[in-house]
Design a protein around this motif. Structure first.
Motif, mmCIF file in Angstrom:
data_model
loop_
_atom_site.group_PDB
_atom_site.id
_atom_site.type_symbol
_atom_site.label_atom_id
_atom_site.label_comp_id
_atom_site.label_asym_id
_atom_site.label_seq_id
_atom_site.Cartn_x
_atom_site.Cartn_y
_atom_site.Cartn_z
ATOM 1 N N UNK A 244 44.168 41.710 50.318
ATOM 2 C CA UNK A 244 44.198 40.958 49.047
ATOM 3 C C UNK A 244 42.517 40.922 48.598
ATOM 4 N N UNK A 245 42.391 40.996 47.444
ATOM 5 C CA UNK A 245 40.929 41.159 46.833
ATOM 6 C C UNK A 245 40.734 40.160 45.406
ATOM 7 N N UNK A 246 39.383 39.516 45.577
ATOM 8 C CA UNK A 246 39.434 38.841 44.246
ATOM 9 C C UNK A 246 37.927 38.498 43.937
ATOM 10 N N UNK A 247 37.380 38.966 42.771
ATOM 11 C CA UNK A 247 36.100 38.580 42.380
ATOM 12 C C UNK A 247 35.858 37.696 41.081
ATOM 13 N N UNK A 248 34.926 36.608 41.305
ATOM 14 C CA UNK A 248 35.023 35.523 40.303
ATOM 15 C C UNK A 248 33.738 36.021 39.350
ATOM 16 N N UNK B 166 35.851 47.510 39.317
ATOM 17 C CA UNK B 166 37.057 46.861 40.231
ATOM 18 C C UNK B 166 36.840 47.218 41.871
ATOM 19 N N UNK B 167 38.030 46.454 42.315
ATOM 20 C CA UNK B 167 37.743 46.809 43.852
ATOM 21 C C UNK B 167 39.147 47.251 44.121
ATOM 22 N N UNK B 168 39.435 47.807 45.487
ATOM 23 C CA UNK B 168 40.621 47.952 46.166
ATOM 24 C C UNK B 168 40.386 47.889 47.500
ATOM 25 N N UNK B 169 41.587 47.396 48.560
ATOM 26 C CA UNK B 169 41.535 47.239 49.607
ATOM 27 C C UNK B 169 42.616 47.818 50.388
ATOM 28 N N UNK C 281 45.981 46.673 47.817
ATOM 29 C CA UNK C 281 45.876 45.993 46.634
ATOM 30 C C UNK C 281 44.564 46.565 45.979
ATOM 31 N N UNK C 282 44.806 46.296 44.401
ATOM 32 C CA UNK C 282 43.879 46.869 43.686
ATOM 33 C C UNK C 282 43.766 45.753 42.386
ATOM 34 N N UNK C 283 42.353 45.416 42.288
ATOM 35 C CA UNK C 283 42.058 44.343 41.261
ATOM 36 C C UNK C 283 40.691 44.728 40.393
#
Length: 407
Positions: free
Chosen positions: A36-40, A305-308, A296-298
């Motif tokens: 999982x990935x998340x950026x604020x 964006x990012x993917x892991x 995961x891609x967000x």
């Protein structure tokens, strides 16, 4: 670091202030599976994964710092979500629920008991949040309205893997055997797609662009699309398991999906590709980058964006210095109308405009106009979608970026 350029659906000449976007690998410092990935913000983000891994960055992913998980190294962490730069949540296996009040400096385990696996988490406000998961053939949604102090459980048919909300109480969730649920009040959930007989029709990711348009994806090699809020879902063949673990659309036409098989099916001996569409999923272009399976891609914004995925890989799409800047020079303010626009976009400015640049939703320059004092732009030939415009005045100053929708 080698930068692998993206194969876009069209070729454009790019100005020095807005280069083509690309996927770029970032060094994570770990070799475990990242889930999982998340950026604020464009600079502050978190990644979680197997063996209790938690990573944090404050420089857009240039460097990643491990954070300590109280759940231990035996728990697989699945998803992360932050409601501010300090308040965040992580979910994982065996009903693992972690929270932090200081950006992950310390994490607290608020797990109540072992049992269901939690696969995804989504907050619509600092107080209201949702967790989806389940075990066996029973799924569940947990909801809090008091910032996580208490959680109410709703049991549903089949384990749920992904949840997405477009408004405070408007949400969708998807999961095993192709189930899709919707809520309009945050409490009761209505089944929109019933479980199929074939267990390979599992859905693992859902993304809603609006209250009406959205996508769900997973196995087999199809992405499901709705244009009526989920009353009907239509299969869109992708040619591979594109979208199996991640999907994102910046507008109704332009989107990215992950892939966990080669184009002809089977394993990816040299890595699996990302795929991109510019026509709403009717056709997909394969990116040149090859990676281990992406989990995961967000996206933080349409161009960032990012993917892991496996082997500790982290990928960033776009670059903070090359995407269309939100904070361009504001010495000269322009106004645009109408918005949405059909054919001709009108420009109003206190200072004469000598040039204008139009960017699509993926950050690519698609239109440049020069000469004279511009008061309007013909955008009739552009495909429907979301765009950004930046004007250049006679003095050479660039205006702030203005967004518009092409009908």
């Amino acid at each position: 670091m080698k930068k692998l350029m993206t194969l876009l659906a069209f070729s454009v000449a790019l100005s020095p202030v807005c280069e083509a976007q690309y996927w770029e690998r970032q060094a994570s410092g770990v070799s475990t599976v990242l889930q999982g990935v998340f950026f604020i913000s464009p600079t502050q983000g978190w990644v979680v994964g197997s063996s209790g891994v938690i990573l944090a960055t404050v420089d857009g992913g240039a460097t990643w710092t491990p954070q300590v998980s109280p759940a231990g190294s035996s728990v697989h962490l699945r998803a992360v979500y932050f409601t501010s730069s300090t308040k965040g949540w992580i979910v994982g296996d065996t009903q693992t629920l972690l929270t932090t009040e200081n950006g992950g400096g310390t994490w607290t385990d608020v797990t109540t008991s072992a049992g269901s696996a939690y696969y995804d988490v989504f907050f619509t406000s600092p107080d209201t949040g949702y967790i989806v998961g389940g075990s066996g053939v029973t799924g569940e949604v947990q909801r809090t309205t008091n910032g996580g102090q208490t959680w109410a459980i709703t049991s549903l048919d089949r384990v749920l893997k992904s949840v997405y909300f477009t408004a405070h109480n408007k949400g969708w969730a998807c999961g095993d055997r192709g189930v899709i649920y919707r809520t309009t009040n945050g409490v009761s959930w209505t089944q929109q797609a019933a479980p199929g007989a074939n267990v390979t029709t599992n859905l693992s990711a859902i993304y809603m662009l609006s209250d009406t348009v959205g996508w769900a994806c997973g196995n087999p090699s199809s992405n499901k699309r709705t244009v009526d809020g989920g009353l009907t879902w239509t299969n869109q063949a992708s040619g591979t398991n594109a979208g199996k673990t991640g999907i994102y659309f910046s507008d109704s036409q332009n989107g990215w999906v992950t892939s966990t098989t080669a184009l002809g099916g089977g394993d990816c001996p040299i890595g699996c590709p990302f795929r991109y569409t510019s026509n709403g999923g009717s056709a997909w272009v394969t990116d040149t980058l090859r990676t281990p399976s992406v989990r995961c891609m967000r996206f933080y914004s349409p161009t960032f964006g990012w993917a892991v995925g496996d082997d500790g890989w982290i990928y960033r799409f776009g670059n903070a210095g090359t995407t269309v800047p939100e904070g361009a020079v504001t010495a000269n303010t322009i106004r645009i109308s109408p918005n949405p626009v059909g054919d001709r976009l009108m420009l109003t400015s206190a200072e004469p405009i000598r040039a204008a640049e139009v960017f699509n939703s993926m950050g690519a320059l698609v239109l440049t106009l020069n000469g004279g004092s511009l008061t309007s732009i013909d955008v009739g030939a552009l495909p429907p979608g979301s765009y950004a415009i930046r004007a250049i005045t006679n003095s050479g100053a660039r205006s702030q970026v203005e967004r518009f929708t092409k009908e």
